[in-house]
Write a protein that holds these residues in place. Structure first.
Motif, PDB file in Angstrom:
ATOM      1  N   LEU A   1       1.841   6.538  -6.985  1.00 11.30           N
ATOM      2  CA  LEU A   1       0.735   7.387  -7.450  1.00 11.30           C
ATOM      3  C   LEU A   1       1.056   8.858  -7.214  1.00 11.30           C
ATOM      4  N   LEU A   2       1.704   9.133  -6.068  1.00 11.61           N
ATOM      5  CA  LEU A   2       2.045  10.526  -5.749  1.00 11.61           C
ATOM      6  C   LEU A   2       3.041  11.083  -6.760  1.00 11.61           C
TER       7      LEU A   2
ATOM      8  N   GLY B   1       1.691   2.164  -9.868  1.00  8.93           N
ATOM      9  CA  GLY B   1       1.012   2.306  -8.587  1.00  8.93           C
ATOM     10  C   GLY B   1      -0.269   1.493  -8.535  1.00  8.93           C
TER      11      GLY B   1
ATOM     12  N   ALA C   1       0.833  -1.201   0.000  1.00 10.37           N
ATOM     13  CA  ALA C   1       0.000   0.000   0.000  1.00 10.37           C
ATOM     14  C   ALA C   1       0.871   1.255   0.000  1.00 10.37           C
ATOM     15  N   ALA C   2       1.945   1.226   0.800  1.00  7.95           N
ATOM     16  CA  ALA C   2       2.811   2.401   0.864  1.00  7.95           C
ATOM     17  C   ALA C   2       3.504   2.636  -0.475  1.00  7.95           C
TER      18      ALA C   2
ATOM     19  N   SER D   1       2.490   1.687  -3.411  1.00 15.63           N
ATOM     20  CA  SER D   1       1.494   2.133  -4.382  1.00 15.63           C
ATOM     21  C   SER D   1       1.213   3.626  -4.221  1.00 15.63           C
ATOM     22  N   SER D   2       1.045   4.066  -2.949  1.00 19.42           N
ATOM     23  CA  SER D   2       0.784   5.489  -2.717  1.00 19.42           C
ATOM     24  C   SER D   2       1.935   6.344  -3.210  1.00 19.42           C
TER      25      SER D   2
ATOM     26  N   MET E   1      -5.060   8.049  -1.543  1.00 25.57           N
ATOM     27  CA  MET E   1      -4.077   8.440  -2.567  1.00 25.57           C
ATOM     28  C   MET E   1      -4.675   8.308  -3.964  1.00 25.57           C
ATOM     29  N   LEU E   2      -5.610   7.324  -4.120  1.00 27.31           N
ATOM     30  CA  LEU E   2      -6.293   7.205  -5.408  1.00 27.31           C
ATOM     31  C   LEU E   2      -7.027   8.488  -5.743  1.00 27.31           C
TER      32      LEU E   2
ATOM     33  N   SER F   1       1.279  11.668 -10.037  1.00 26.35           N
ATOM     34  CA  SER F   1       0.440  12.868 -10.055  1.00 26.35           C
ATOM     35  C   SER F   1       1.286  14.121 -10.183  1.00 26.35           C
TER      36      SER F   1
ATOM     37  N   GLN G   1      -1.678  -2.462  -6.498  1.00 27.07           N
ATOM     38  CA  GLN G   1      -2.949  -2.665  -5.791  1.00 27.07           C
ATOM     39  C   GLN G   1      -3.822  -3.730  -6.410  1.00 27.07           C
TER      40      GLN G   1
END
Lengths: 113, 158, 90
Positions: free
Chosen positions: A13-14, A54, A6-7, A9-10, C1-2, A17, A58
């Motif tokens: 994603l960060l 990311g 989870a970490a 993936s976050s 975060m999604l 973005s 998940q």
């Protein structure tokens, strides 16, 4: 184990973005068409890859993972072709790029048929 | 024959990924559609070493690893200059000489240039590429010819 | 975060639309449309994960292909006079 996934993936994603937003800023800010293309290049290679990786971390099962990989590979193969076609058409139709003034000793003037 | 086989293999893998069903009816429909696509591809005469570059398979992973590293580095550079603003960029148009002999080598080289952000191949004429770069340093890096050397190495393998 | 990622992609899509309206040349608009399409692929995948329905990925694959075909299809006609860019005299 799950908490690491989870970490990670976050984190991906960060980063994705942030790269996406940077590319968008470049699209608004850069002075002419060819330089804007480089900004779009950022969002189409690394930003897309980061967001999709990311999501891959998940994914609930293997099929979803494979589909995400297909999307990633497809985007990576398609985007250079599309941007080459776009840049070629633009130069063919007399859109002259704005160049830096200091280094005009070896710049090439586009020839128009 | 080899190229037909690899095309059939990649089409089957693509079909399986997209459907995820394993019943007999679905698999026979898959075989039917793959045969049809193979027939169409043969009619269009596109099944050859250019659409299925199997002779590069052994060397491609190493090249991709290097290319991914390059893409990450140039992304960081371009993002840095986006945030620094318009004064920091120096758009340049320049011709680059490519040393590849085959068409497929040239296409790999041109696509690799376009894929790394900050440089775009605009035109290919013979072995001259017209490249637009966001920064002058990117053009200088390309002129040093490391990417060129790696693609030529890749193509010499066959 | 999604949700943060979805917001970021949304903002970039809005920026692409703004660039598409601002122009100034036809090619900027095509570039903006292309970028909008690739970001749509990302948005569909992200939304599918947020709603817990990964079947959305099929739509994303199809959208990636359609986007590519549309851009190359438009550029196929780039010989026509509509595409000619007239440089203003400096």
């Amino acid at each position: 184990m799950d908490i690491f996934l989870a970490a990670g993936s976050s984190l991906f994603l960060l980063i994705g973005s942030f790269l996406c937003l940077s590319g968008g800023l470049g699209l608004l800010r850069f002075p002419d068409f060819y330089t804007r293309m480089h900004a779009v290049g950022v969002t189409e290679t690394l930003a897309t890859a980061m967001i999709l990786i990311g999501l891959m971390l998940q994914s609930p099962d293997a099929l979803v993972l494979l589909k995400l990989m297909v999307i990633l590979i497809m985007t990576l193969f398609i985007s250079p072709t599309a941007s080459h076609a776009l840049a070629h058409a633009a130069l063919q139709n007399n859109l002259v790029p704005k160049l830096n003034k200091q280094n005009d000793n070896e710049e090439v003037t586009p020839s128009n048929p | 024959m080899l190229h037909t086989f690899t095309l059939a293999l990649s089409l089957s893998v693509f079909w399986l990924i997209n459907s995820g069903h394993n019943s007999v009816l679905m698999l026979s429909l898959a075989a039917l559609s793959i045969t049809f696509v193979l027939y169409l591809a043969h009619r269009m005469d596109v099944v050859d070493h250019e659409s299925q570059p199997v002779h590069l398979t052994r060397k491609l992973p190493g090249y991709y690893a290097w290319l991914i590293k390059e893409i990450i580095l140039s992304n960081i550079l371009v993002v840095k200059h986006i945030w620094l603003g318009n004064q920091s960029i120096s758009p340049t148009l320049s011709t680059i000489k490519a040393s590849q002999k085959t068409d497929i080598g040239k296409v790999i080289y041109a696509n690799s240039i376009t894929m790394t952000p900050g440089t775009i191949t605009i035109k290919l004429e013979g072995d001259q590429f017209l490249v637009h770069a966001l920064l002058r340093e990117s053009i200088d890096d390309l002129k040093k010819g490391e990417m060129d050397r790696r693609v030529t190495q890749l193509e010499d393998q066959c | 975060m999604l949700i943060a990622a979805i917001l970021a992609v949304f903002i970039v899509m809005v920026i692409a639309i703004v660039r598409g309206f601002m122009g100034p040349t036809l090619y900027d608009r095509i570039l903006a449309v292309n970028m909008f399409g690739t970001k749509t692929v990302l948005l569909i995948s992200l939304l599918g994960f947020m709603m817990g329905r990964p079947e959305f990925l099929d739509i994303a694959i199809v959208y990636a292909l359609i986007n590519f075909i549309s851009v190359v299809g438009v550029l196929r006609y780039s010989d026509s006079s509509v595409f000619k860019h007239h440089n203003k005299q400096k």
